[in-house]
Design an enzyme around this catalytic site. Structure first.
Site, PDB file in Angstrom:
ATOM      1  N   GLY A  46      23.047  22.534  58.051  1.00 28.85           N
ATOM      2  CA  GLY A  46      23.846  22.724  59.262  1.00 28.85           C
ATOM      3  C   GLY A  46      25.221  22.082  59.258  1.00 28.85           C
ATOM      4  CG  ASP A 105      17.993  17.919  69.519  1.00 26.36           C
ATOM      5  OD1 ASP A 105      18.363  17.949  70.693  1.00 26.36           O
ATOM      6  OD2 ASP A 105      16.997  18.537  69.113  1.00 26.36           O
ATOM      7  CG  ASP A 161      19.619  27.229  61.512  1.00 28.30           C
ATOM      8  OD1 ASP A 161      19.842  26.023  61.766  1.00 28.30           O
ATOM      9  OD2 ASP A 161      18.492  27.666  61.215  1.00 28.30           O
TER      10      ASP A 161
END
Ligand code: IMP
Ligand code: MG
Length: 182
Positions: A46, A105, A161
């Site tokens: 990512g 996250d 993604d």
């Protein structure tokens, strides 16, 4: 409308907004690492889009290395399980590490990697993340440099993604729920 744009509910960050902020981060971080031995550690896949833009805003020497690790298994919710499938080639002992991440996250991935770098004897370990979703944090970890704090939404584009798609979208957008509910 492109195939990718059709899956986007709304754009959160435009190409221009991202480019401007990435440059600011580069300026700030160059100051700190000038005349230091800097190793950029990137977690595939990512963060590669951010890395390639970000590293070209640095005006100090740096080296690159990569890891493959993830706590996601093709879905939108973290499994909380971290799997390292490719380790670094470099010895991090005594080096100044800057972990380059796409999004912070739950923080499970990064807290594990940061600890690993410290255990291996890195002189310092800092984190730069393009996006920060503090609402979902599970591990006690914060980035030293944050591009944008974003709401608790699943976003794609600029390297991020959904099921390996949307990484090549130049902006960052919120995915339409019907894309992942089918
Ligand atoms: P963490 O361990 O939960 O912090 O997970 C970090 C990784 O999860 C990131 O490097 C991303 O690959 C993935 N991830 C977390 N949130 C999103 C999102 O909104 N869109 C796409 N990928 C995400
Ligand atoms: Mg991912």
């Amino acid at each position: 409308m492109t195939q990718m744009e059709q899956g986007i509910e709304r754009t959160l960050l435009t190409e221009q907004q991202i480019a401007l902020r990435v440059r600011e981060l580069g300026t700030q971080i160059s100051e700190k690492y000038r005349d230091k031995d800097l190793l950029l550690v990137t977690v595939l896949k990512g963060a590669v889009v951010f890395l390639t833009d970000f590293m070209r805003t640095l005006d100090c020497h740096c080296e690159l290395d990569f890891m493959v690790a993830s706590s996601y298994c093709g879905g939108v919710k973290s499994t909380g399980v971290l799997k390292i499938t490719k380790d670094l080639d470099s010895d991090v002992k005594g080096r100044n590490i800057l972990i380059v991440e796409d999004i912070l996250d739950s923080g499970l991935t990064l807290s594990h990697i940061k600890k690993l770098m410290q255990e291996r004897g890195a002189a310092s370990v800092e984190i730069v993340t393009l996006l920060d979703k503090p609402a979902r944090r599970k591990a006690e970890i914060n980035a030293d440099y944050v591009g944008f704090v974003i709401p608790d939404e699943f976003v794609v584009g600029y390297g991020l993604d959904y099921d390996e798609k949307y990484r090549n979208l130049p902006s960052i957008g919120i995915l339409k729920p019907e894309v992942y509910t089918g």
